[in-house]
Design a protein around this motif. Structure first.
Motif, mmCIF file in Angstrom:
data_model
loop_
_atom_site.group_PDB
_atom_site.id
_atom_site.type_symbol
_atom_site.label_atom_id
_atom_site.label_comp_id
_atom_site.label_asym_id
_atom_site.label_seq_id
_atom_site.Cartn_x
_atom_site.Cartn_y
_atom_site.Cartn_z
ATOM 1 N N VAL A 1 0.843 -1.207 0.000
ATOM 2 C CA VAL A 1 0.000 0.000 0.000
ATOM 3 C C VAL A 1 0.876 1.254 0.000
ATOM 4 C CG1 VAL A 1 -1.706 1.322 1.307
ATOM 5 C CG2 VAL A 1 -1.958 -1.153 1.073
ATOM 6 N N ARG A 2 1.910 1.256 0.867
ATOM 7 C CA ARG A 2 2.771 2.434 0.944
ATOM 8 C C ARG A 2 3.487 2.685 -0.372
ATOM 9 N NH1 ARG A 2 6.549 1.124 5.141
ATOM 10 N NH2 ARG A 2 7.584 0.002 3.490
ATOM 11 N N SER A 3 4.063 1.629 -0.938
ATOM 12 C CA SER A 3 4.804 1.777 -2.194
ATOM 13 C C SER A 3 3.873 2.175 -3.330
ATOM 14 C CB SER A 3 5.524 0.469 -2.543
ATOM 15 O OG SER A 3 6.402 0.096 -1.516
ATOM 16 N N LEU B 1 1.171 3.929 -3.047
ATOM 17 C CA LEU B 1 0.840 5.343 -2.855
ATOM 18 C C LEU B 1 2.006 6.232 -3.301
ATOM 19 C CD1 LEU B 1 -0.964 5.218 0.614
ATOM 20 C CD2 LEU B 1 -2.004 5.575 -1.629
ATOM 21 N N ILE B 2 3.230 5.831 -2.956
ATOM 22 C CA ILE B 2 4.402 6.610 -3.378
ATOM 23 C C ILE B 2 4.497 6.618 -4.896
ATOM 24 C CG2 ILE B 2 6.938 6.668 -3.397
ATOM 25 C CD1 ILE B 2 6.854 5.536 -0.541
ATOM 26 N N GLY B 3 4.357 5.439 -5.507
ATOM 27 C CA GLY B 3 4.434 5.347 -6.959
ATOM 28 C C GLY B 3 3.354 6.157 -7.635
ATOM 29 N N THR B 4 2.149 6.086 -7.100
ATOM 30 C CA THR B 4 1.039 6.865 -7.660
ATOM 31 C C THR B 4 1.347 8.348 -7.587
ATOM 32 O OG1 THR B 4 -0.526 5.185 -6.910
ATOM 33 C CG2 THR B 4 -1.431 7.326 -7.517
ATOM 34 N N TRP B 5 1.791 8.780 -6.439
ATOM 35 C CA TRP B 5 2.052 10.212 -6.211
ATOM 36 C C TRP B 5 3.170 10.710 -7.111
ATOM 37 C CZ3 TRP B 5 0.151 14.494 -5.059
ATOM 38 C CH2 TRP B 5 0.880 15.552 -4.536
ATOM 39 N N ILE B 6 4.261 9.963 -7.188
ATOM 40 C CA ILE B 6 5.379 10.403 -8.022
ATOM 41 C C ILE B 6 5.027 10.263 -9.488
ATOM 42 C CG2 ILE B 6 7.752 9.808 -8.711
ATOM 43 C CD1 ILE B 6 8.419 9.519 -5.820
ATOM 44 N N GLY B 7 4.217 9.288 -9.842
ATOM 45 C CA GLY B 7 3.760 9.183 -11.224
ATOM 46 C C GLY B 7 2.939 10.386 -11.635
ATOM 47 N N ILE B 8 2.190 10.936 -10.685
ATOM 48 C CA ILE B 8 1.368 12.120 -10.966
ATOM 49 C C ILE B 8 2.247 13.329 -11.244
ATOM 50 C CG2 ILE B 8 -0.180 13.786 -9.863
ATOM 51 C CD1 ILE B 8 -1.527 11.413 -8.492
ATOM 52 N N LEU B 9 3.404 13.401 -10.572
ATOM 53 C CA LEU B 9 4.268 14.561 -10.761
ATOM 54 C C LEU B 9 4.773 14.595 -12.195
ATOM 55 C CD1 LEU B 9 6.277 14.359 -7.431
ATOM 56 C CD2 LEU B 9 4.346 15.837 -7.993
ATOM 57 N N ALA C 1 12.204 5.884 -5.046
ATOM 58 C CA ALA C 1 11.757 6.482 -3.787
ATOM 59 C C ALA C 1 11.094 5.431 -2.885
ATOM 60 C CB ALA C 1 10.783 7.624 -4.070
ATOM 61 N N SER C 2 10.233 4.606 -3.450
ATOM 62 C CA SER C 2 9.531 3.627 -2.613
ATOM 63 C C SER C 2 10.500 2.575 -2.099
ATOM 64 C CB SER C 2 8.393 2.968 -3.387
ATOM 65 O OG SER C 2 8.900 2.084 -4.351
ATOM 66 N N ILE D 1 11.748 -6.064 -3.692
ATOM 67 C CA ILE D 1 11.050 -6.380 -4.942
ATOM 68 C C ILE D 1 9.632 -5.808 -4.907
ATOM 69 C CG2 ILE D 1 10.165 -8.230 -6.413
ATOM 70 C CD1 ILE D 1 12.382 -10.015 -5.269
ATOM 71 N N VAL D 2 8.955 -6.030 -3.798
ATOM 72 C CA VAL D 2 7.572 -5.564 -3.673
ATOM 73 C C VAL D 2 7.515 -4.046 -3.772
ATOM 74 C CG1 VAL D 2 5.650 -5.361 -2.047
ATOM 75 C CG2 VAL D 2 6.756 -7.573 -2.396
ATOM 76 N N ALA D 3 8.421 -3.381 -3.081
ATOM 77 C CA ALA D 3 8.420 -1.912 -3.101
ATOM 78 C C ALA D 3 8.644 -1.385 -4.523
ATOM 79 C CB ALA D 3 9.508 -1.372 -2.168
ATOM 80 N N ALA D 4 9.629 -1.953 -5.216
ATOM 81 C CA ALA D 4 9.966 -1.465 -6.557
ATOM 82 C C ALA D 4 8.834 -1.736 -7.545
ATOM 83 C CB ALA D 4 11.257 -2.116 -7.038
#
Lengths: 500, 164
Positions: free
Chosen positions: A252-254, A256-264, A275-276, A298-301
């Protein structure tokens, strides 16, 4: 909601459904091949869509985007070669895990994480597109500069070996990226009179050289190393409930990070996965295992890089701003099919806008099914004698390097950077920060110079604007954290020695 | 990956060479910006960022060299190579040479992509797997199919121009 349900119904028709299936399959296959990238196949497919229905064309390209991002996991895990730049961080833990005889488990974690990341980010894409895009668009150049600084510091901190070498590698990559025409002023710099360098060092030759060919040469040196045969059965491919319980926070955390940075805008999945990965390492109780085959890595990336795919679609379809390199090509597809990207897309062409959103979810499910079905066979590639794989890989890399600008000069650049990568490995200088510095430095420079122009040459907004200041603080903390951790460990060791 | 002769007070040649290379790159960056025009419509111009990166590299190069000497003075031992594992540096050099010849063939001759790729693939497989009959025959077949199929797929399907 009604528009979205209508879009789902429309995509169940034979033609768009078939296009999505083809898109995901081709995307996975291309994403898994070092030397070919999702951006390449999407750009090559674009002319083929001229005479297609606009919605069919867009769902095909989005499906390729999803597939190619996930396909990079396969070569990253089995061959230490990220099939796509977004799989860069997956290499760090996927390959070591595969090397110790758990390729199926590594791939399984990656596939499930990719699916989960796509699912989580899709919720944002579908439900929160307009407000999320509005927040991201308000970021100024200093905020984006600070984010890129954080990314370089993070990757330097997470790479194995000393942080000094990590930062040096990042700066080396940054220096390489500055050769050629300066985008802001049009000045040709650092070419030393070599005309072929006016276009700079292109991404694919540098990436393939430093990351792929250098590893190929290292593999040749270690060619006599025996490879233990481990079957990658179906059981290995699925995450157990216990694994899911252990990873759900990370997922979930990764995501959210990926989603947020993808939006940038402009940053893309690579930074998201970096980052994640770094955050996961910071918060993981097994942080020392990162880089040695840790599931958390692996999961985070993979959660983040797939989440970034849907995240990057948010500014594209709501504001007409591409979230990544691939989104630039998707933007071109919208224009070619007479669709106006931006807020008006939802008003004037809702079938296209909601078609993109719906296809992102369907493609995610297709990716899961195809990867789970096909990966056990693909995993067997690991046991083919490396002597038979080296030549084809070099040829693919050569084609990839040549195809960017149709110049043999780029092929020679790739060979040169292969030797650079080998030399870096020789002195334990990580190559990850080099690539990240190469990718992020142009963004950082453009944003910094834009910010200075806006604020009349003042650097102060870097620390007075709250978001920028927050990111800068993270960068500084990341730089200081290893020192603080080492001092703390030293004090603990001395304390224990004094007790004895 | 590459075993080093370690031991106390040993000069860390590899690290010094690496630090020297980083120093050289930093120096090149700084030198390369000296002739750039001054900024006209912006505060810092095209020279500033490369110059800062160059200076940073010079500082870090000195830090790397200093760290290497401090570690060797402290007698830190290098990691021993895995027992029984033979390093095939000779094969790596051969790979580099064969690949370079492949590049030259594509760049400087009219031999064509298909022929060059078939020859390169065959020669490299045989060089790496060993010149035995059970390698040579399948390698020849594989190289032929690979070279021709690759050319067809990339030119007719992906419409990519290929070198040579």
């Amino acid at each position: 909601m009604e528009n979205l349900l209508t879009a789902f119904a429309n995509l169940m028709a034979p033609a768009p459904f078939a296009f999505m299936l083809i898109g995901v399959t081709v995307g996975i296959a291309v994403g898994a091949i070092p030397g070919l990238s999702g951006a390449m196949v999407i750009a090559l497919t674009l002319p083929l869509t001229f005479y297609m229905d606009s919605t069919d064309a867009l769902v095909l390209l989005v499906a390729m985007y999803v597939g190619s991002t996930s396909g990079g996991l396969i070569s990253a895990t089995l061959m230490r070669m990220p099939g796509t730049p977004a799989a860069l961080m997956t290499v760090l833990d996927g390959f070591p895990m595969a090397q110790r005889g758990e390729p199926g488990r590594a791939l399984g974690f990656g596939i499930m994480a990719s699916f989960a990341g796509g699912l989580v980010s899709w919720l944002f894409l579908a439900a929160l597109s307009p407000p999320l895009a509005e927040i991201a668009v308000r970021f100024g150049p200093y905020e984006i500069f600070s984010i890129t600084l954080v990314a370089v510091m993070l990757i330097s901190a997470v790479s194995q070996g000393s942080m000094v070498k990590g930062i040096a590698a990042g700066l080396l990559g940054a220096g390489v990226s500055m050769v050629g025409v300066d985008d802001a002023s049009g000045t040709v710099r650092l070419t030393f009179g070599v005309a072929d360098l006016d276009a700079g060092f292109q991404l694919l030759p540098v990436l393939l050289g430093v990351l792929v060919l250098s590893q190929v040469l290292k593999d040749v040196v270690d060619i006599d190393r025996p490879v233990e045969r481990v079957p990658a059965g179906w059981r290995d491919m699925f995450m157990k409930l216990a694994d899911l319980r252990a990873q759900w926070v990370n997922i979930v955390r990764s995501s959210l990070i990926g989603t947020w940075i993808g939006i940038l805008p402009g940053i893309g999945g690579t930074t998201g996965s970096i980052a994640s990965y770094s955050v996961a390492r910071t918060f993981s109780p097994r942080s020392e295992e990162f880089g040695t085959g840790c599931e958390d890595g692996i999961v985070a990336a993979e959660s983040a890089n797939n989440a970034a795919v849907n995240g990057a679609l948010v500014p594209l379809i709501t504001m007409g701003i591409p979230g990544s390199v691939v989104d630039v090509i998707l933007l071109g597809a919208l224009i070619i099919h007479n669709l106006t990207p931006g807020p008006l897309l939802f008003t004037n062409s809702p079938e296209a806008a909601y078609g993109i959103i719906a296809s992102a979810l369907i493609a995610n499910f297709m990716m899961l099914a195809i990867m789970l079905l096909a990966t056990p066979w693909i995993a067997r590639l690991m046991y083919v004698d490396k002597a038979w794989l080296i030549a084809p890989i070099i040829v693919f890399c050569l084609i990839g390097a040549y195809s960017e600008s149709n110049r043999m000069f780029d092929v020679w650049v790739m060979f040169a950077f292969a030797l650079v990568g080998l030399a870096m490995m020789r002195i334990s200088m990580p190559t990850g920060p080099f690539i990240i510095g190469y990718i992020l430095a142009p963004i950082a420079e453009v944003q910094l110079r834009s910010g200075l122009m806006i604020y009349d040459g003042s650097f102060m907004p870097l620390v007075t604007r709250p978001v920028s200041a927050a990111f800068l603080a993270v960068a500084v903390l990341t730089a200081l954290w290893p020192i603080a951790a080492r001092l703390s460990r030293k004090r603990r060791t001395e304390g224990m020695a004094g007790g004895h | 990956m590459f075993p080093r002769r370690g031991g106390s007070a040993a000069i860390p040649y590899a690290e010094c060479a690496g630090a020297a290379a980083v120093l050289a790159v930093g120096g090149l960056l700084v030198a390369g910006t000296l002739g750039l025009p001054a900024p006209v419509f912006e505060p810092i111009g095209a020279a500033a960022f490369p110059r800062w990166v160059g200076i940073g590299l010079i500082v870090l190069a000195l830090a790397i060299a200093a760290g290497a000497f401090l570690r060797s003075a402290g007698g830190e031992a290098d990691a021993a190579p895995a027992a029984g594992l033979r390093r095939r540096t000779d094969l790596a050099v051969l790979t580099v040479v064969i690949t370079a010849l492949y590049g030259f063939a594509l760049d400087l001759t009219a031999i064509g992509f298909r022929t060059a790729t078939v020859a390169f693939t065959f020669v490299l497989i045989v060089a790496l797997a060993g010149p035995r009959l059970k390698v040579v025959v399948p390698a020849a077949f594989f190289a032929l199919v690979f070279g021709i199929a690759l050319h067809y797929v990339f030119t007719r399907f992906f419409y990519l121009d290929l070198p040579g």
